[in-house]
Design an enzyme around this catalytic site. Structure first.
Site, PDB file in Angstrom:
ATOM      1  N   HIS A 195       0.846  -1.202   0.000  1.00 31.29           N
ATOM      2  CA  HIS A 195       0.000   0.000   0.000  1.00 31.29           C
ATOM      3  C   HIS A 195       0.882   1.254   0.000  1.00 31.29           C
ATOM      4  CE1 HIS A 195      -3.656   2.324   1.307  1.00 31.29           C
ATOM      5  NE2 HIS A 195      -2.703   3.137   1.731  1.00 31.29           N
ATOM      6  N   GLU A 196       1.827   1.323   0.936  1.00 35.69           N
ATOM      7  CA  GLU A 196       2.696   2.509   1.008  1.00 35.69           C
ATOM      8  C   GLU A 196       3.588   2.604  -0.224  1.00 35.69           C
ATOM      9  OE1 GLU A 196       2.112   4.788   3.082  1.00 35.69           O
ATOM     10  OE2 GLU A 196       0.707   3.577   4.235  1.00 35.69           O
ATOM     11  N   HIS A 226       1.623   4.317  -2.944  1.00 33.13           N
ATOM     12  CA  HIS A 226       1.636   5.788  -2.817  1.00 33.13           C
ATOM     13  C   HIS A 226       2.963   6.348  -3.326  1.00 33.13           C
ATOM     14  CE1 HIS A 226      -2.010   6.295  -0.582  1.00 33.13           C
ATOM     15  NE2 HIS A 226      -1.612   5.652   0.502  1.00 33.13           N
ATOM     16  N   ASP A 244      -7.347   7.753   2.961  1.00 26.33           N
ATOM     17  CA  ASP A 244      -7.034   8.188   1.593  1.00 26.33           C
ATOM     18  C   ASP A 244      -8.318   8.503   0.844  1.00 26.33           C
ATOM     19  OD1 ASP A 244      -4.402   7.553   2.136  1.00 26.33           O
ATOM     20  OD2 ASP A 244      -4.564   5.543   1.304  1.00 26.33           O
TER      21      ASP A 244
HETATM   22 ZN    ZN Z   1      -2.766   5.156   2.135  1.00 23.38          ZN
END
Ligand code: ZN
Length: 324
Positions: A131-132, A135, A207
């Site tokens: 997930h990170e 980003h 988010d």
């Molecule tokens: Zn996030």
């Protein structure tokens, strides 16, 4: 004002951060006549505020100008907090002077919150890492987005992981494309989860909330929606809004979110290898700093945008680029 003689040498000053909640009677002519809006400080202002709050602290090799550029958007109170936290970091390692590392730690703590003791199982950790990484990958590939400063999968505050993006300068105006790019970065985490694990988790709720707020502002405040007449509607909205107008607005917001989501999907699918590299590094070391990101992203070109050409094309170019 009642109770004060009008000819005396008396000036009454007051401050509020909730102007819209004040009794309008206070603001009528003859009451508080002058209003001065105090915005969060700019980079020079931040440097001088930092000087004030470090006056009685022993400074080592710290360039307050650098700290000021890293703290865009923080208020005076935040900056005071950063200086205090830096002193605590210094005391904890029994140091005699505050260093840049103390300020880095303090900044992270103020912005991202206190490290929490939450323990993730192996699968959760993988999901957070990808997930990170999602980003960060989108942030690295898009030209207008602030560079990623640090990625971490050590839980802090309410977040299980986080990506710190630092602006290179203070910015006051943003174009439609830049806002879409920011939404793309926000959606990058969730999209990466979907691409890698075939399912999305609840981890992206913050988010998604930010994306929804941005899409709403783009349509309602900045008239950046696609439908004709969007500018007039943005102005008229809220004045007896009709059902059809609301539906058009919802569709415009949807379209912006889809545009950003597709961009994120393309960037992540086209750079799947880099996504995995970022995530694997995170799983091994839990943090990834700027120089590590540079090593992994070395030679990968940022998506370019020709003037007047939207992200849709720019993202497609990134996919077709033989160097990618
Ligand atoms: Zn996030």
């Amino acid at each position: 004002m009642d109770g004060f003689p009008t000819s005396g040498e008396l000036v009454v000053m007051a401050a509020s951060n909730l102007l819209d909640k004040l009794d309008p009677a206070l603001l009528r002519p003859g009451r508080f006549d002058r209003q001065v809006f105090v915005a969060p400080p700019d980079v020079e202002g931040r440097r001088r505020i930092l000087e004030v709050h470090t006056r009685d602290k022993p400074l080592g090799d710290v360039d307050l100008g650098v700290v000021a550029t890293q703290t865009s958007g923080l208020t005076g109170a935040d900056l005071a907090n950063v200086c205090n936290e830096a002193a605590i970091f210094c005391a904890r390692r029994h140091g005699s002077t505050l260093t840049q590392a103390d300020f880095d730690g303090a900044f992270e703590r103020v912005v991202a919150g206190v490290q929490s003791r939450r323990v993730l199982n192996a699968h959760e950790k993988r999901v957070v890492a990808f997930h990170e990484a999602g980003h960060a990958l989108c942030g690295e590939l898009l030209p207008s987005v602030d560079r990623v400063h640090k990625i971490s999968i050590v839980p802090r505050g309410k977040a299980l992981g986080y990506t710190l993006n630092l602006p290179a300068e203070d910015r006051y105006l943003k174009s439609r494309e830049e806002l879409i790019d920011s939404m793309t970065v926000l959606l990058g985490g969730r999209v990466a989860e979907g691409v890698v694990f075939g399912a999305v988790t609840t981890g992206a709720s913050d988010d998604l909330r930010k994306v929804a707020e941005m899409a709403r502002a783009m349509v309602c405040d900045y008239a950046m929606g696609a439908a004709p007449g969007s500018a007039q509607r943005a102005v008229l909205d809220g004045v007896g809004e009709s059902e059809i107008r609301r539906r058009v607005r919802d569709e415009e917001e949807q379209e912006l979110v889809f545009e950003a989501q597709h961009a994120a999907q393309r960037l992540i699918e086209a750079n799947h290898g880099k996504l995995a590299e970022l995530a694997e590094h995170l799983l091994e070391h839990e943090v990834l700093e700027r120089d590590g990101i540079d090593r992994i992203m070395d030679g990968v070109p940022r998506a370019e945008r020709r003037p007047g050409v939207g992200l849709r094309v720019a993202a497609a170019e990134a996919v077709d680029d033989p160097r990618a």
